[in-house]
Motif scaffolding. Structure first.
Motif, short mmCIF file in Angstrom:
data_model
loop_
_atom_site.label_atom_id
_atom_site.label_comp_id
_atom_site.label_asym_id
_atom_site.label_seq_id
_atom_site.Cartn_x
_atom_site.Cartn_y
_atom_site.Cartn_z
N ARG A 484 0.86 -1.19 0.00
CA ARG A 484 0.00 0.00 0.00
C ARG A 484 0.89 1.23 0.00
N THR B 520 -12.89 -11.75 1.52
CA THR B 520 -12.10 -10.53 1.68
C THR B 520 -12.99 -9.34 2.01
N LYS B 524 -12.79 -7.32 5.54
CA LYS B 524 -12.41 -5.89 5.59
C LYS B 524 -13.50 -5.08 6.29
N LYS B 525 -14.74 -5.37 5.95
CA LYS B 525 -15.85 -4.60 6.50
C LYS B 525 -15.91 -4.78 8.02
N LYS B 528 -12.89 -3.21 9.83
CA LYS B 528 -12.99 -1.75 9.86
C LYS B 528 -13.91 -1.31 11.00
N ILE B 541 -6.91 -1.26 5.77
CA ILE B 541 -6.99 -2.68 6.13
C ILE B 541 -6.71 -3.51 4.89
N GLU B 542 -5.76 -4.39 5.01
CA GLU B 542 -5.34 -5.21 3.88
C GLU B 542 -5.46 -6.67 4.29
N THR B 543 -5.95 -7.50 3.39
CA THR B 543 -6.04 -8.92 3.74
C THR B 543 -5.26 -9.76 2.72
#
Lengths: 548, 548
Positions: A484, B520, B524-525, B528, B541-543
């Motif tokens: 990122r 994913t 993420k939701k 967050k 936020i990265e998965t």
């Protein structure tokens, strides 16, 4: 016999603008003067604000006898809620200051403190200290300086001040009492250094009146005025000008609204009842009959003015015919934000008056001639410049020297210095360690300088994450690489090379039965090298190793 | 018959300080004026600098007949190497300007261009354009403005300028030729707006002389002078003062060294051969015999002066007895960095002279009275203010109006506007789309606004990475959660809750045979939401999902 001495410990406000706080001790009793926040800057990404490091005060909790607040600006009151969460002592301040403190306290759960309202010339006794409050002028009303009589002599603390011979409310700084104390003998003067590099005199708040009325007289559309929410004098001037030109006033911005309520309730703002109207009623009036008073004089991205400039404000779209007055000076570091708002407003067609027009703002801090007046009136033996960056403190010290205060009687101190004062000496005796306490969302003091440093690296070069799955001592899949804020991820060849070389290294390491920690170190090192070679960037590199 | 017209396309330099570039077309022929970079700011984390968007020029490559450079500042020449990588046309400029361009070209691989050296009052023909170069004064020497005779009338482009009646080299701006063109008739004036909000006159470079000599006369230790590396006049003054007081000069900073070499070689700097010594020879001289000339007047973190202030410079440790002169104004946005360097230097014991002392720097740009003089001399029919933010352009337009240029004859333009000029009209006719071209390490134009936005979020709230390993449609392990620049990671309870709730959700999704993409999105939701609830922060936020 033990030598009688005072210990003065500046906890915040030196070498910085903001975060003002000071402890004064005699024997086993201590008073605290002010307790403010420091505003964030480009060096503190993601931080809401900073508060002083209270640890010294908390360690000496039982000895603290009172908190004295000189005036209601955030950099003098903003950290009080955090302190009162851990300590319960009386708070002394003038009416408006207490009103603003109360409003801050409502935002956080704290013990209900004892508030003691004082007025200028009131004298209070706290332990061995006899404190008189002396009126000063400043960009907020109801500010005071302190004359602190101690068993070894008198200490004067000016608070933030300027000397205004024609203030809006007619209350000139109490030069007479400062002079009387000087006559009686002052052991130590602590004086506001914020404008110590400014030659001459800071102009009176009154000079704005003419300019404001002039702008009001010729404006044919709405007038938007952006000001600090705490500058009650300035707000009074805008309200008066609005009344004179038969305009209604809409207040925009939560702090502005709250402060006007408090100041009105306490009798500091005077205007006709129907002057202020609700934003939703603006349609009932022509543009020529409206003034919008709002926050955002520093270009703060979420403020009313910035949203109006961006065209995203709920009620107001600024356009041709509107006049915007930004009546505040730009705090160093905010220039780009402020000018960007000004450029947008002008592009929308508004006439914009800002700092550049000299009569649209006056400072609240004393310039060199006023500082000299204060030193001359109080004739202190010792001098401690307070409130300012090093260059301001130093300039103030030089002013004092030019008035024949002996150089060895002046200390340019650091936060945390322990300054010992006796009738015959004033010197640094050790210091207490202080750290920066960041307030970051719900976190107070948990954000460390390490995290700030990480954020700066993330901002500059982004982050790469390498995920590695190991099963039965073998690398099960090529490492997954994501990033990122990092531009190199678009370079396919770089990703291929990185993946391949990492696979090789990991497999080699696993063959040698390397621990996950060793693999991590090797992976990070290699990834850093390859990344720099391909992209010239040095993102943060993070690895996740999972063993099946 | 086709109407004869000129098209003027500002490609950079409007609504910003920097990145100056303009195209002027007639029929099928085009010239380019200047090609500079824009310096990065707080809004462009990690970026080295920006260059103008050349796409319009490249699309019309065959029509470009020449590049004309007004002077050698980075914001006028810095992007030339990038342009010359894609286009090969002659470059016209004065001797020093060409010297500086050559030096920039050596840093990147480009075709060897044709350089045509011109002098003030030279006249060149490029296609339908007859261009005379007119000397102007500026904070770099050898700057020129342009008088461009076209088939429909004369266009004057001032370049960056001020009017200095007593410049260091005696070469006053060519007021006579500007006046003659005015007499003959000027169709369009394009004039530098940088200081259009400054009333009065910009002082002469000469006023520094007195102040510099005064400081040199009383300094008892080393003298450090920080200046822009391109300000050859300023450097000449420092060299002369050093000679007068029998001091040797050490040059610190690669650009400073390079520019002094170029300027000396080309005859623009004059001093005794043995004046400049090598840094390693400083020990041979007492402090009283030394001057250090360095870069870093903007507080740039890696510059010589900043390293000296931080105590990390290879050769020099500044201390008591030293004098530091910062002879440059602070570019808006750099205030915090500059003041921080000044505070450090003062704390180390140095005497510091900086912008605050008014005679320590003069601007290189014309103030209002000079701008009025230029408009009055050239008597243009149409007016286009160039170089500046919107507020500068607007102020310049208002000045022109005050001199009776008709408002409808003035355009406050945007970069990319296509401005059509005929003998009887001057108007906006459409525009070309432009994007911001970031130079970021080895990447030119690959960094997008998205990546910049990501970096800003990373800087403010950091990043969380959630790694999930799935095998046979089952979650094999609780998700691994790591973070950087994010304070919540220290909160064990938050991590536990996050891990548990994520596990539940992932398992539920897998039972329903959800695709990795669906998992994913759900992860993420949820992450967050939980993060915001616990920490009030919104990190990226990265998965990473890996299926075994």
């Amino acid at each position: 016999m033990k030598e009688k001495k005072i210990r003065i410990i500046p906890i915040g406000g030196l070498h910085a603008i903001g975060g003002n706080m000071m402890a004064i001790e005699y024997d086993n009793e201590m008073i605290i003067i002010d307790c403010g926040i420091t505003f964030p800057n480009g060096e503190t990404p993601g931080i809401d604000f900073m508060i002083p490091d209270f640890s010294f005060v908390l360690e000496n909790k039982t000895r603290v006898k009172g908190i004295i607040i000189t005036h209601g600006h955030e950099d003098h009151i903003g950290a009080i809620p955090f302190l009162l969460q851990k300590i319960n002592v009386p708070v002394y301040a003038t009416k408006l200051t207490l009103g603003l403190v109360t409003s801050r306290l409502s935002e956080r759960p704290v013990n209900t403190p004892t508030f003691i309202e004082i007025e200028p010339r009131d004298v209070i006794h706290i332990g061995p200290f006899i404190i008189e409050f002396l009126r000063v002028n400043h960009s907020i009303i109801d500010g005071v300086g302190l004359a602190i009589k101690t068993p070894i002599g008198t200490i004067i603390h000016t608070g933030d001040y300027k000397i205004d011979y024609t203030p809006i409310d007619g209350n000139v700084a109490d030069l007479h009492r400062f002079a009387e104390y000087g006559q009686e003998g002052v052991l130590l003067l602590m004086s506001d250094s914020t404008n110590a590099t400014n030659p001459g005199y800071t102009p009176s708040e009154m000079i704005l009146k003419k300019k404001l009325l002039e702008i009001f007289a010729k404006s044919k559309g709405r007038i938007f005025v952006a000001s600090f929410a705490s500058n009650i004098h300035r707000i009074q001037q805008v309200l008066e000008a609005s009344q004179k030109y038969n305009r209604k006033v809409v207040i925009s911005g939560a702090t502005m609204q709250k402060n006007i309520e408090i100041a009105t309730e306490l009798g500091y703002l005077k205007y006709k009842k129907d002057l202020i109207i609700d934003a939703k009623d603006t349609d009932k009036y022509t543009h020529k009959k409206l003034v919008v008073l709002c926050t955002g004089s520093q270009g703060e991205p979420m403020s009313a003015l910035s949203r109006m400039a961006a065209g995203t404000h709920k009620h107001f779209r600024i356009g041709a015919g509107d006049t915007v007055i930004i009546t505040a000076s730009v705090i160093p570091g905010n220039e780009r934000m402020v000018y960007s708002v000004i450029n947008s407003l002008m592009q929308m067609g508004a006439d914009v008056f800002y700092e550049h027009d000299e009569e649209i703002h006056v400072s609240g801090h004393a310039s060199q001639e006023e500082l000299k007046l204060m030193i001359t009136l109080t004739q202190p033996r010792y001098f401690l410049p307070v409130h300012g960056e090093y260059r301001h403190l130093k300039a103030h010290a030089q002013l004092a020297e030019s008035l024949n205060i002996k150089p060895q009687n002046i200390i340019v101190a650091h936060n945390g210095d322990i300054l010992e004062l006796t009738p015959n000496r004033f010197e640094k005796k050790g210091n207490i360690p202080l750290s920066t306490v960041y307030v970051d969302g719900t976190y107070i003091g948990d954000t460390t300088d390490d995290i700030i440093a990480e954020r700066k690296t993330l901002a500059s070069d982004g982050v790469i994450v390498i995920s590695i799955v190991i099963g039965d001592g073998l690398l099960l899949y090529p490492p997954v690489i994501i990033s990122r804020g990092f531009i190199g991820i678009k370079n396919d060849r770089f990703i291929q090379v990185l993946q391949k070389e990492l696979s090789n290294t990991i497999e080699k390491q696993l063959l040698q039965n390397a621990s996950p920690e060793h693999v991590t170190v090797a992976v990070k090192k290699l990834a850093k090298m390859i990344t720099h070679r391909f992209t010239n960037n040095t993102p943060l590199i993070e690895t996740i190793i999972q063993e099946i």
